[in-house]
Enzyme design. Structure first.
Site, PDB file in Angstrom:
ATOM      1  N   ASN A  46       0.860  -1.197   0.000  1.00 46.70           N
ATOM      2  CA  ASN A  46       0.000   0.000   0.000  1.00 46.70           C
ATOM      3  C   ASN A  46       0.894   1.243   0.000  1.00 46.70           C
ATOM      4  OD1 ASN A  46      -1.380   2.267   1.140  1.00 46.70           O
ATOM      5  ND2 ASN A  46      -3.042   0.922   1.751  1.00 46.70           N
ATOM      6  N   HIS A  73       1.121   6.234   1.864  1.00 50.51           N
ATOM      7  CA  HIS A  73       1.896   7.192   2.664  1.00 50.51           C
ATOM      8  C   HIS A  73       3.088   7.799   1.925  1.00 50.51           C
ATOM      9  CE1 HIS A  73      -0.943   6.838   5.718  1.00 50.51           C
ATOM     10  NE2 HIS A  73      -0.755   5.540   5.875  1.00 50.51           N
ATOM     11  N   HIS A  92      -5.529   3.729  -1.567  1.00 52.65           N
ATOM     12  CA  HIS A  92      -6.847   4.084  -1.025  1.00 52.65           C
ATOM     13  C   HIS A  92      -7.182   5.512  -1.451  1.00 52.65           C
ATOM     14  CE1 HIS A  92      -9.508   4.307   2.893  1.00 52.65           C
ATOM     15  NE2 HIS A  92     -10.177   4.637   1.805  1.00 52.65           N
ATOM     16  N   ARG A 135      -9.336   8.228  -0.791  1.00 55.50           N
ATOM     17  CA  ARG A 135     -10.287   8.645   0.251  1.00 55.50           C
ATOM     18  C   ARG A 135     -11.125   9.810  -0.247  1.00 55.50           C
ATOM     19  NH1 ARG A 135      -8.595   6.453   5.606  1.00 55.50           N
ATOM     20  NH2 ARG A 135     -10.418   7.523   6.371  1.00 55.50           N
ATOM     21  N   ARG A 195      -6.826  12.851   1.153  1.00 51.93           N
ATOM     22  CA  ARG A 195      -5.740  13.309   2.039  1.00 51.93           C
ATOM     23  C   ARG A 195      -4.374  12.786   1.596  1.00 51.93           C
ATOM     24  NH1 ARG A 195      -7.270  10.030   7.527  1.00 51.93           N
ATOM     25  NH2 ARG A 195      -9.255  11.047   7.138  1.00 51.93           N
ATOM     26  N   GLU A 198      -8.649   0.640  -2.973  1.00 54.85           N
ATOM     27  CA  GLU A 198      -9.471   0.699  -1.752  1.00 54.85           C
ATOM     28  C   GLU A 198     -10.341   1.933  -1.832  1.00 54.85           C
ATOM     29  OE1 GLU A 198      -7.328   0.868   1.895  1.00 54.85           O
ATOM     30  OE2 GLU A 198      -6.283  -0.993   1.466  1.00 54.85           O
ATOM     31  N   THR A 229      -8.277   3.483   8.656  1.00 49.87           N
ATOM     32  CA  THR A 229      -9.503   2.670   8.638  1.00 49.87           C
ATOM     33  C   THR A 229      -9.623   1.907   9.964  1.00 49.87           C
ATOM     34  OG1 THR A 229      -8.972   2.392   6.308  1.00 49.87           O
ATOM     35  CG2 THR A 229     -10.824   1.123   7.154  1.00 49.87           C
ATOM     36  N   GLU A 275     -11.114  -9.426   3.076  1.00 54.15           N
ATOM     37  CA  GLU A 275      -9.866  -9.034   3.728  1.00 54.15           C
ATOM     38  C   GLU A 275     -10.199  -8.802   5.197  1.00 54.15           C
ATOM     39  OE1 GLU A 275      -7.180  -6.334   1.776  1.00 54.15           O
ATOM     40  OE2 GLU A 275      -6.542  -5.467   3.685  1.00 54.15           O
ATOM     41  N   HIS A 331      -4.001  -4.400   7.657  1.00 45.72           N
ATOM     42  CA  HIS A 331      -4.020  -3.342   8.659  1.00 45.72           C
ATOM     43  C   HIS A 331      -3.079  -3.586   9.845  1.00 45.72           C
ATOM     44  CE1 HIS A 331      -5.272   0.222  10.719  1.00 45.72           C
ATOM     45  NE2 HIS A 331      -5.896   0.564   9.615  1.00 45.72           N
TER      46      HIS A 331
END
Ligand code: PXP
Length: 248
Positions: A14, A17, A50, A52, A56, A77, A108, A158, A201
């Site tokens: 992922n 970040h 993801h 969002r 962000r 996502e 999440t 998941e 996660h």
């Protein structure tokens, strides 16, 4: 039916970040697409991003660029909103992973409640498989959520394994073991129902090794820890290490 997957767990990286760091300066650097290509070259089996509602980290352009730049599967996502459905159908990722989303949350926080909003999700997801996109639902490892996911046509569940990962980091081993048994039992059940099992996660080196002992898990999606470790050791080194660890 039980199929052992020892040695075959895919690592989904992922890259949200990387975009978080980029957005801190409002520029184009560092690029999530370049990081994703490096992750692919280092052995990532797929890339997750993801998008969002508040954008962000990952933005719309990132998703389009990732889709055209990647060789490995893109897992998008997203929250179950009309805006995101239109985006998914436009971009056509390999898989869509529906997640609950609250604007004020840092990350999440829990799984999707498919049971409570069954009718909504049942209608909502229909165009996803119809357009050749795999459907994944991010849920708690809970029997009723798994059954509801199957009933609405999910290909993948998941499991949110954040609680276990936090307990392992806190060295709360007996509490962690309770969670682990739940994931193990629910993974068996999901596989028996014909669902592919993924975990995501909060996974770190400490939790990844033990979670990989659950035979049914086919993929782990890891973001924050890998990108954080990459600051110390480089993306290539941490992906190589994590892949070895989950396929020991
Ligand atoms: N899987 C899902 C469905 C997520 O929502 C997240 C967080 O965006 C992850 C995996 C990755 O979690 P982490 O960044 O804690 O590794």
């Amino acid at each position: 039916m039980e199929t052992s997957n020892k040695g075959k767990i895919r690592l989904g990286v992922n890259i949200d970040h990387v975009a978080t760091v980029r957005n801190a300066r409002g520029s184009n650097y560092p690029s999530p697409v370049i990081a994703a290509k490096m992750a692919e070259a280092a052995g990532a089996d797929g890339i997750t991003a993801h998008l969002r509602e508040d954008r962000r980290h990952i933005g719309d352009t990132d998703i389009t660029e990732l889709k055209s730049a990647l060789i490995k599967p893109l897992n998008l996502e997203m929250a179950a909103t009309d805006e995101m459905l239109a985006k998914a159908l436009e971009v056509s990722p390999n898989a869509v992973c529906l997640v609950p989303e609250r604007r004020e949350e840092v990350t999440t926080e829990g799984g999707l409640d498919v049971v409570s909003s069954y009718q909504y999700y049942r209608e909502y997801v229909k165009p996803i498989p119809e357009n050749g996109i795999r459907l994944s639902l991010f849920i708690e490892a809970d029997e009723s959520q798994i059954s509801a996911s199957k009933a609405i046509g999910a290909d993948i569940v998941e499991f949110h394994v954040g609680k276990y990962c936090d307990l392992i980091e806190q060295n709360e081993i007996s509490l962690a073991n309770v969670e682990f048994e739940r994931y193990r039992n629910m993974s068996r059940l999901a596989e028996e129902m014909g669902l592919e099992v993924h975990f995501g996660h909060g996974i770190t080196y400490k939790s990844a090794g033990s979670l990989s002992k659950i035979d049914q898990v086919k993929e782990m999606n890891i973001g924050h820890f890998l990108i954080g470790e990459a600051i110390y050791h480089g993306l290539d080194a941490v992906i190589t290490k994590m892949k070895k660890l989950i396929n020991k």
